[in-house]
Write an enzyme that holds these catalytic residues in place. Structure first.
Site, PDB file in Angstrom:
ATOM      1  N   TYR A  69      22.000   1.818 -11.623  1.00 26.20           N
ATOM      2  CA  TYR A  69      20.885   0.960 -12.035  1.00 26.20           C
ATOM      3  C   TYR A  69      21.217   0.251 -13.345  1.00 26.20           C
ATOM      4  O   TYR A  69      21.004  -0.959 -13.489  1.00 26.20           O
ATOM      5  CB  TYR A  69      19.633   1.824 -12.204  1.00 26.20           C
ATOM      6  CG  TYR A  69      18.460   1.110 -12.837  1.00 26.20           C
ATOM      7  CD1 TYR A  69      17.675   0.246 -12.098  1.00 26.20           C
ATOM      8  CD2 TYR A  69      18.140   1.317 -14.179  1.00 26.20           C
ATOM      9  CE1 TYR A  69      16.588  -0.402 -12.679  1.00 26.20           C
ATOM     10  CE2 TYR A  69      17.064   0.678 -14.766  1.00 26.20           C
ATOM     11  CZ  TYR A  69      16.292  -0.184 -14.017  1.00 26.20           C
ATOM     12  OH  TYR A  69      15.228  -0.825 -14.588  1.00 26.20           O
ATOM     13  N   SER A 108      16.165  -4.301 -18.866  1.00 29.48           N
ATOM     14  CA  SER A 108      15.873  -2.906 -19.172  1.00 29.48           C
ATOM     15  C   SER A 108      16.787  -2.435 -20.282  1.00 29.48           C
ATOM     16  O   SER A 108      17.930  -2.893 -20.401  1.00 29.48           O
ATOM     17  CB  SER A 108      16.090  -2.020 -17.940  1.00 29.48           C
ATOM     18  OG  SER A 108      16.030  -0.647 -18.277  1.00 29.48           O
TER      19      SER A 108
END
Length: 251
Positions: free
Chosen positions: A157, A144
């Site tokens: 995250y 990501s």
């Protein structure tokens, strides 16, 4: 075995209900893929995903897989590879978590880290060894853009994806020359298929756009894929932004 364009005949998806993974599977089935394994926790959603792919003409099997049970990975994934060669593994499982909640509940934060990083390290190493033993194949890892630099808004995250990204890059270096190709995919914010056409953050992408980028990356044997591609330049700038400035940016 893969053809000259790098597209797989057989695909193993770790995270079999992931929207990005299923969009990728649909795209690859339309091109060349004929056998798909969907690995994930047993659920009606996993079975529905398998039925949808079968309707496209692929042979699809499901396998019970839990990212949080690394002691089972070698046995579970070993059985898949024992059924026949796997041309591509798509490591697509992960959880976003809830930053505000997870800051207050460390056990929840650890679950995010264990899923996104620890579970991926375990499954990634098991699959890499199996791909190396057969002498060919691609391991595609969904990272990501959040892993490029931790933000206040999602640093739990983001830090787990940063670890995953570094691991996948190192694994790719370790497998160089073995016939196994490792590709890291760094999407921006992904709009789910169920989202309405409401206002989206800049550089928001879709599962289908990520799938398209994955196909192109496989054909090119890319090592890193950004989706959308403009994120490469943006994140290069943000990585070098002074911290005092970075923490004040509206991102």
């Amino acid at each position: 075995m893969k053809d000259v364009n790098g597209l797989p005949q057989s695909l193993l998806v770790l995270g079999g209900t992931s929207e990005i993974a299923l969009a990728t599977a649909r795209r690859l089935i339309a091109r060349r893929t004929r056998t798909v394994w969907l690995a994930g926790r047993s659920s009606p959603a996993l079975e529905r995903a398998a039925e949808d792919l079968r309707a496209l003409g692929a042979e699809v099997r499901t396998v019970a897989f839990d990212a949080l049970d690394p002691e089972s990975h070698e046995t579970v994934l070993g059985k898949v590879f024992a059924e026949g060669g796997i041309d591509m593994v798509l490591l697509a499982f992960g959880m976003l978590g809830d930053q505000a909640h997870d800051e207050r509940e460390p056990v929840s934060a650890v679950r995010v880290a264990q899923t996104n990083y620890t579970g991926a390290v375990s499954a990634g190493l098991v699959c890499a060894r199996a791909l190396q033993a057969q002498g060919h194949g691609s391991l595609v890892v969904l990272s990501s853009v959040a892993g490029e630099r931790a933000r206040r808004a999602d640093f739990i995250y983001g830090s787990s994806k940063a670890g995953l990204d570094a691991f996948a890059q190192g694994l790719g270096d370790a497998l160089d020359g073995t016939g196994v190709h490792v590709m890291v995919v760094r999407p921006g914010s992904v709009r789910p298929r169920s989202a309405a056409e409401r206002a989206q953050a800049p550089f928001t992408t879709t599962p289908e756009a990520v799938a398209t980028a994955i196909e192109l990356g496989l054909r090119r044997r890319s090592e890193t894929v950004w989706v959308p591609g403009a994120l490469r330049l943006l994140m290069s700038a943000l990585r070098h932004t002074p911290r005092a400035v970075f923490r004040r940016l509206p991102i």
